[in-house]
Design an enzyme around this catalytic site. Structure first.
Site, short mmCIF file in Angstrom:
data_model
loop_
_atom_site.label_atom_id
_atom_site.label_comp_id
_atom_site.label_asym_id
_atom_site.label_seq_id
_atom_site.Cartn_x
_atom_site.Cartn_y
_atom_site.Cartn_z
N ILE A 66 6.17 -7.31 -0.48
CA ILE A 66 7.14 -6.80 -1.45
C ILE A 66 7.89 -5.62 -0.84
O ILE A 66 7.29 -4.74 -0.22
CB ILE A 66 6.44 -6.31 -2.74
CG1 ILE A 66 5.55 -7.41 -3.32
CG2 ILE A 66 7.47 -5.84 -3.76
CD1 ILE A 66 6.28 -8.58 -3.89
N GLY A 111 7.27 -0.43 0.64
CA GLY A 111 6.87 -1.83 0.79
C GLY A 111 5.37 -1.95 0.71
O GLY A 111 4.64 -0.96 0.79
N LYS A 112 4.88 -3.16 0.53
CA LYS A 112 3.44 -3.39 0.51
C LYS A 112 3.18 -4.88 0.69
O LYS A 112 4.04 -5.72 0.37
CB LYS A 112 2.83 -2.94 -0.82
CG LYS A 112 1.35 -2.58 -0.71
CD LYS A 112 1.15 -1.26 0.02
CE LYS A 112 -0.33 -0.89 0.10
NZ LYS A 112 -0.53 0.45 0.68
N GLY A 113 2.01 -5.21 1.19
CA GLY A 113 1.64 -6.61 1.37
C GLY A 113 0.17 -6.82 1.12
O GLY A 113 -0.62 -5.87 1.12
N ASP A 152 -4.39 -1.03 5.58
CA ASP A 152 -4.72 -0.67 4.21
C ASP A 152 -6.15 -1.13 3.96
O ASP A 152 -6.94 -1.20 4.90
CB ASP A 152 -3.71 -1.30 3.23
CG ASP A 152 -3.73 -0.67 1.85
OD1 ASP A 152 -3.26 0.48 1.73
OD2 ASP A 152 -4.22 -1.31 0.91
#
Length: 355
Positions: A66, A111-113, A152
């Protein structure tokens, strides 16, 4: 690390992030059009990809990337591997990354995944195969000038090395800037591994000075004994604090006389858990949040401090080393009780700062 005890009636994490934004927007008297733009992600990618397991079986995994907003620069944010990853969770984490980068004035967007998987149940070869295929699937979105992943939950420098290598292979030359948190030998940053925890301790030092509550001698409880939590424990002990309780996904331990973080870390490396550490009392993740202490460091997952348990938090300072550990309702309760909360977008911004 996830909490051992599910938090009752935990709200949808994306709804929490939007509620926090709405509250801040009201305080700022933000333009209505800007509110509509910033309230939703800019781009969302869902991928379903096959991975050949060690026994030859083919499994299909689901992953997300995202980009909440890239107005200030390339999207920046971690990749997490966890069985409870959801699209809404990744949306919320991407939004928080936008605020975090802006808070510390870094020219990145949010952003992140994530991938829905329990990597502890996979072999190292299977995790590598999953990482390389996931990287290929999200490669249209990522790149040094587009979107830069980082470690993460349940990912680390090795994961980033696989991602960088896979992305570079598709382009025919090394592109080290596609990820941060990679090994030093291939372009990583010195201090990155400790940066999230060190940033949290920096904010605690400032808070303790401002509030005139010295860290030396303070009792500290830490929920989540992964990268951030374990390193924070060591750094806080170096400042003279007493680490009296810690936990990981398997449970927690408590010793009012103080735990030695280095010995606890060694125990966890050997046994895969902090539980059973000699001389400690076994307690739950929930109890780790509620023990008698001066400083509480939630360093696990989101939605850990809610309206149900906020009245029982005994710490005077809560340092949010995790993303979104406190719900808006809990924030209000803690504020009314005089608990000083260091928000996640500042407290754990050390990682992206070094990146």
């Amino acid at each position: 690390m996830a909490s051992q005890n599910p938090v009752a009636e935990a709200p949808n994490i994306w709804a929490v992030a939007q509620q926090q934004f709405d509250h801040a927007a009201e305080k700022l008297d933000l333009d209505d059009g800007m509110r509509r733009v910033l309230r939703v992600p800019q781009r969302e990618l869902t991928v379903n990809f096959p991975v050949t397991m060690d026994d030859g079986d083919v499994r299909v995994f689901t992953g997300y990337r995202i980009q909440h907003n890239v107005s200030r620069g390339p999207a920046k944010g971690g990749i997490r591997y966890h069985q409870d990853v959801t699209l809404d969770e990744v949306r919320a984490l991407a939004m928080w990354m936008s605020w975090k980068c802006a808070c510390v004035n870094i020219p990145f967007g949010g952003g992140k995944g994530g991938v829905i998987v329990d990597p502890k149940k996979l072999s190292i070869r299977e995790v590598e195969g999953l990482t390389r295929r996931f990287t290929t699937e999200i490669s249209p979105l990522i790149g040094p000038d587009r979107d830069i992943p980082a470690p993460d939950v349940n990912t680390n420098a090795q994961t980033m090395a696989w991602m960088m290598d896979t992305f570079s292979m598709h382009h025919g030359y090394t592109i080290s800037g596609v990820v941060t948190g990679k090994p030093i030998s291939i372009g990583g940053s010195l201090g990155r591994n400790e940066a999230t925890a060190r940033g949290a301790v920096f904010t605690l030092l400032q808070a303790s000075a401002t509030l005139r509550r010295p860290l030396s001698g303070a009792r500290v409880s830490i929920q989540g004994y992964g990268n951030a939590g374990s390193i924070a424990a060591t750094l806080l002990a170096d400042e003279g604090a007493s680490i009296i309780a810690v936990s990981d996904s398997t449970g927690g331990i408590h010793d009012p006389s103080g735990l030695d973080p280095s010995r606890v870390s060694a125990w966890k490396r050997e046994h895969g858990t902090v539980v059973g550490f000699p001389g400690s009392e076994e307690i739950s993740n929930q109890q780790v949040l509620e023990v008698e202490c001066e400083i509480l460091v939630p360093a696990a997952l989101e939605n850990q401090i809610t309206r149900a348990n906020a009245p029982r938090i005994k710490a005077g300072i809560v340092a949010e080393a995790a993303n979104g550990p406190t719900t808006p309702e809990a924030d209000e309760i803690l504020h009314d009780r005089g608990v000083f909360v260091i928000p996640d977008i500042l407290c754990n911004a050390g990682g992206v700062t070094v990146s």
